[in-house]
Design a protein around this motif. Structure first.
Motif, PDB file in Angstrom:
ATOM      1  N   LEU A  95      37.349  35.930  40.116  1.00 41.46           N
ATOM      2  CA  LEU A  95      36.450  36.276  41.216  1.00 41.46           C
ATOM      3  C   LEU A  95      36.798  35.541  42.503  1.00 41.46           C
ATOM      4  O   LEU A  95      36.681  36.110  43.600  1.00 41.46           O
ATOM      5  N   THR A  96      37.227  34.298  42.385  1.00 35.32           N
ATOM      6  CA  THR A  96      37.630  33.583  43.607  1.00 35.32           C
ATOM      7  C   THR A  96      38.890  34.209  44.199  1.00 35.32           C
ATOM      8  O   THR A  96      39.053  34.250  45.428  1.00 35.32           O
ATOM      9  N   TYR A  97      39.771  34.715  43.342  1.00 33.37           N
ATOM     10  CA  TYR A  97      40.955  35.432  43.822  1.00 33.37           C
ATOM     11  C   TYR A  97      40.531  36.690  44.588  1.00 33.37           C
ATOM     12  O   TYR A  97      41.046  36.983  45.675  1.00 33.37           O
ATOM     13  N   ILE A  98      39.597  37.448  44.024  1.00 32.10           N
ATOM     14  CA  ILE A  98      39.114  38.665  44.693  1.00 32.10           C
ATOM     15  C   ILE A  98      38.481  38.337  46.026  1.00 32.10           C
ATOM     16  O   ILE A  98      38.733  38.994  47.040  1.00 32.10           O
ATOM     17  N   GLN A  99      37.659  37.280  46.043  1.00 31.31           N
ATOM     18  CA  GLN A  99      36.971  36.908  47.281  1.00 31.31           C
ATOM     19  C   GLN A  99      37.959  36.493  48.368  1.00 31.31           C
ATOM     20  O   GLN A  99      37.800  36.862  49.534  1.00 31.31           O
ATOM     21  N   GLU A 100      38.998  35.745  48.002  1.00 33.30           N
ATOM     22  CA  GLU A 100      39.950  35.272  49.005  1.00 33.30           C
ATOM     23  C   GLU A 100      40.874  36.376  49.488  1.00 33.30           C
ATOM     24  O   GLU A 100      41.143  36.507  50.685  1.00 33.30           O
ATOM     25  N   THR A 101      41.368  37.193  48.571  1.00 27.36           N
ATOM     26  CA  THR A 101      42.409  38.163  48.927  1.00 27.36           C
ATOM     27  C   THR A 101      41.872  39.564  49.224  1.00 27.36           C
ATOM     28  O   THR A 101      42.562  40.363  49.866  1.00 27.36           O
ATOM     29  N   GLY A 102      40.687  39.861  48.713  1.00 28.52           N
ATOM     30  CA  GLY A 102      40.174  41.220  48.838  1.00 28.52           C
ATOM     31  C   GLY A 102      40.808  42.185  47.856  1.00 28.52           C
ATOM     32  O   GLY A 102      40.507  43.382  47.863  1.00 28.52           O
ATOM     33  N   LYS A 103      41.695  41.690  46.999  1.00 29.18           N
ATOM     34  CA  LYS A 103      42.383  42.552  46.028  1.00 29.18           C
ATOM     35  C   LYS A 103      41.589  42.607  44.724  1.00 29.18           C
ATOM     36  O   LYS A 103      41.420  41.596  44.058  1.00 29.18           O
ATOM     37  N   ALA A 104      41.110  43.789  44.390  1.00 28.04           N
ATOM     38  CA  ALA A 104      40.290  43.938  43.192  1.00 28.04           C
ATOM     39  C   ALA A 104      40.717  45.110  42.324  1.00 28.04           C
ATOM     40  O   ALA A 104      40.126  45.348  41.274  1.00 28.04           O
ATOM     41  N   ASP A 105      41.754  45.834  42.730  1.00 29.46           N
ATOM     42  CA  ASP A 105      42.161  47.033  41.990  1.00 29.46           C
ATOM     43  C   ASP A 105      42.560  46.727  40.549  1.00 29.46           C
ATOM     44  O   ASP A 105      42.493  47.615  39.690  1.00 29.46           O
ATOM     45  N   PHE A 106      42.967  45.490  40.280  1.00 28.66           N
ATOM     46  CA  PHE A 106      43.420  45.167  38.924  1.00 28.66           C
ATOM     47  C   PHE A 106      42.302  45.352  37.900  1.00 28.66           C
ATOM     48  O   PHE A 106      42.568  45.615  36.727  1.00 28.66           O
ATOM     49  N   VAL A 107      41.028  45.242  38.300  1.00 25.64           N
ATOM     50  CA  VAL A 107      39.938  45.372  37.325  1.00 25.64           C
ATOM     51  C   VAL A 107      39.726  46.821  36.891  1.00 25.64           C
ATOM     52  O   VAL A 107      39.026  47.078  35.904  1.00 25.64           O
ATOM     53  N   ASP A 108      40.328  47.775  37.608  1.00 24.53           N
ATOM     54  CA  ASP A 108      40.201  49.188  37.230  1.00 24.53           C
ATOM     55  C   ASP A 108      41.239  49.613  36.197  1.00 24.53           C
ATOM     56  O   ASP A 108      41.141  50.713  35.636  1.00 24.53           O
ATOM     57  N   GLY A 109      42.255  48.771  35.979  1.00 28.05           N
ATOM     58  CA  GLY A 109      43.304  49.113  35.020  1.00 28.05           C
ATOM     59  C   GLY A 109      43.191  48.294  33.756  1.00 28.05           C
ATOM     60  O   GLY A 109      42.163  47.689  33.454  1.00 28.05           O
ATOM     61  N   LYS A 110      44.265  48.244  32.991  1.00 25.00           N
ATOM     62  CA  LYS A 110      44.290  47.509  31.740  1.00 25.00           C
ATOM     63  C   LYS A 110      44.719  46.064  31.958  1.00 25.00           C
ATOM     64  O   LYS A 110      45.515  45.754  32.859  1.00 25.00           O
TER      65      LYS A 110
END
Length: 499
Positions: free
Chosen positions: A128-143
């Motif tokens: 979650l801290t990675y998502i918050q800093e980078t804005g990159k969250a697409d990985f949670v939609d895949g495997k």
């Protein structure tokens, strides 16, 4: 953007706001945790034996609770394993994490109902801290795949036990279960090579976006994926692969080869989980170091490495540490470990917030001649020289040679498995030796004083370390090659794999 990645961003923002409340107030958090731990364990057998009722400060704690290793706590742990209650912590543990020790044989590390959620929360918060800093969250939609030990467990004293990674597999949040691979049955395969082959078959046609594990075993997975696909790079097999999560060893010795296997640079998150507790994780792609989890049910102490083997070493709380100094890390936890030395060494690279680098193992060093060379130093020496020469290293370890051939001085013997080897081995070894001298003044004095000769490099056959570990029954899982040892046990085994 999928619904999971869309929802993850406000959740990440909320969680990071909570982290920031203790992140910049870590010393006070630690004071509160120590007070809470003492209060909760006051009426345990250990608490009564060590007069917890009289502990009012950290100074009192140091007087009453000695630094301990597993052998020191084993009489208490043995009672817990037999099923007794209220020994080290209130009630009984939820689990035992089973680990291998060099002197104690199998170790059973207690995990309590209070400590178990902290393992899960820390792993979640790293993402979650990675998502918050980078804005990159697409990985949670895949495997996602977590290369780990078997989730199968046995019982001792009515308490389930197994490998930490296998225990954690039972607590993966429901919202991630559908995304998570491999299947339970695949994870239960004990033979590591058979297991990796099964994971390859199961994942090669999936939309893998996050891959996690100990780097050398992830490399084995990548190698077999590439072979199965006819030599493709991982980026061409998993076109949306965007995040690599790792822990257990320093990534730098493996980075070049892993990135070459992937075919591109990729964001990575370093984590520092241990059976004894989840200690730290990388909370920024921009800043150096791992955020020490100062509010996760663990009270930390730090012993200067040069004093560790003294009868009465200096013990420091978080607020007393210095930057860029190596410390052995000591834990007291909400699972009932007290003054417990896990054997790792760290150094702080920031105090606001408190961030660490893992620098090695307190027992993984070479001091056969008084030099006390540590893992961080040998990694720097080899990797900086290799980078300068454009060389790639798969794996290496170092040991002292105290009984050289007649007429020779003793030396440090380096066993190195190269991807690309130096053209001039003698020039390369002298460069590595010079780098080590720059890092360790004691080693330099021994070289300059003709007590030691410059190090010797022994190149190894391809897959030498994997073959050695397989022969030892330690292939895969959480097993790691020691970067250096003060004896010849590993070195002598590698003698069978010389080029």
């Amino acid at each position: 953007m999928g619904i999971k990645s869309l929802l993850s961003k406000p959740i990440a923002a909320f969680v990071v706001r909570g982290i920031n409340k203790w992140k910049y107030n870590a010393v006070e958090s630690q004071r509160q945790i120590l007070t809470h731990l003492i209060k909760q364990a006051q009426h345990t057998v250990f608490g009564r034996d060590h007069h917890f009722e009289s502990i009012k400060s950290y100074q009192d704690f140091k007087k009453n609770v000695p630094i301990a290793d597993y052998e020191d706590l084993k009489p208490y742990i043995d009672r817990v394993v037999k099923g007794e209650e209220n020994i080290l912590w209130k009630g009984k543990p939820m689990y035992f994490a089973k680990t291998s020790g060099t002197t104690s044989g199998v170790k059973y590390i207690p995990i309590s109902k209070e400590s178990m959620p902290e393992h899960i929360k820390a792993a979640r918060n790293a993402l979650l801290t990675y998502i918050q800093e980078t804005g990159k969250a697409d990985f949670v939609d895949g495997k996602m795949i977590f290369l780990q030990g078997s989730p199968e467990m046995d019982k001792k004293g009515g308490i389930y036990f197994g490998r930490l990674s296998g225990i954690v597999a039972h607590h993966v949040p429901a919202y991630l279960q559908k995304n998570r691979l491999p299947a339970y049955q695949t994870n239960c395969i004990e033979d590591w090579e058979e297991k990796v082959d099964a994971i390859v078959d199961e994942t090669i046609n999936e939309d893998m976006r996050l891959i996690s594990g100990i780097p050398p075993w992830c490399q084995m997975y990548f190698d077999r994926l590439s072979a199965k696909s006819g030599g493709k790079k991982i980026k061409d097999i998993f076109k949306n692969f965007s995040l690599f999560v790792y822990g257990g060893v320093n990534y730098e010795p493996y980075r070049a080869r892993i990135e070459e296997s992937i075919g591109k640079k990729i964001d990575a998150i370093e984590t520092y989980p241990a059976s004894e507790g989840f200690i730290a994780y990388q909370d920024s792609q921009k800043e150096k170091g791992l955020l020490l989890l100062a509010n996760s049910g663990i009270f930390y102490e730090f012993v200067p490495t040069e004093e560790y083997f003294n009868e009465n070493p200096t013990r420091l709380s978080l607020g007393e540490i210095e930057l860029n100094k190596n410390y052995a890390i000591i834990l007291s936890t909400n699972a009932g470990l007290w003054g417990y030395s896990i054997g790792d060494t760290v150094k702080f690279v920031s105090k606001n917030p408190y961030k660490i680098l893992v620098t090695g193992r307190i027992k993984h060093y070479i001091s056969a001649f008084g030099e006390h060379v540590i893992g961080e130093e040998v990694e720097y020496a080899l990797l900086s020289a290799a980078e300068e020469e454009g060389l790639e290293v798969t794996e290496f370890t170092v040991a002292p040679q105290v009984n050289p051939e007649v007429g020779q001085l003793p030396y440090h013997e380096w066993f190195v498995e190269f991807v690309t080897a130096p053209k001039d081995f003698d020039a390369f070894r002298l460069k590595v030796d010079q780098r080590l001298q720059e890092k360790n003044i004691y080693y330099s004095d021994l070289i300059q004083g003709k007590v030691l000769q410059p190090l010797i490099i022994r190149p190894l056959k391809e897959n030498a370390f994997r073959l050695m570990m397989k022969a030892d029954g330690k292939l895969g899982g959480q097993n790691k090659v020691p970067r250096l040892t003060n004896d010849r046990v590993v070195a002598d085994k590698l003698g069978d794999y010389l080029l």
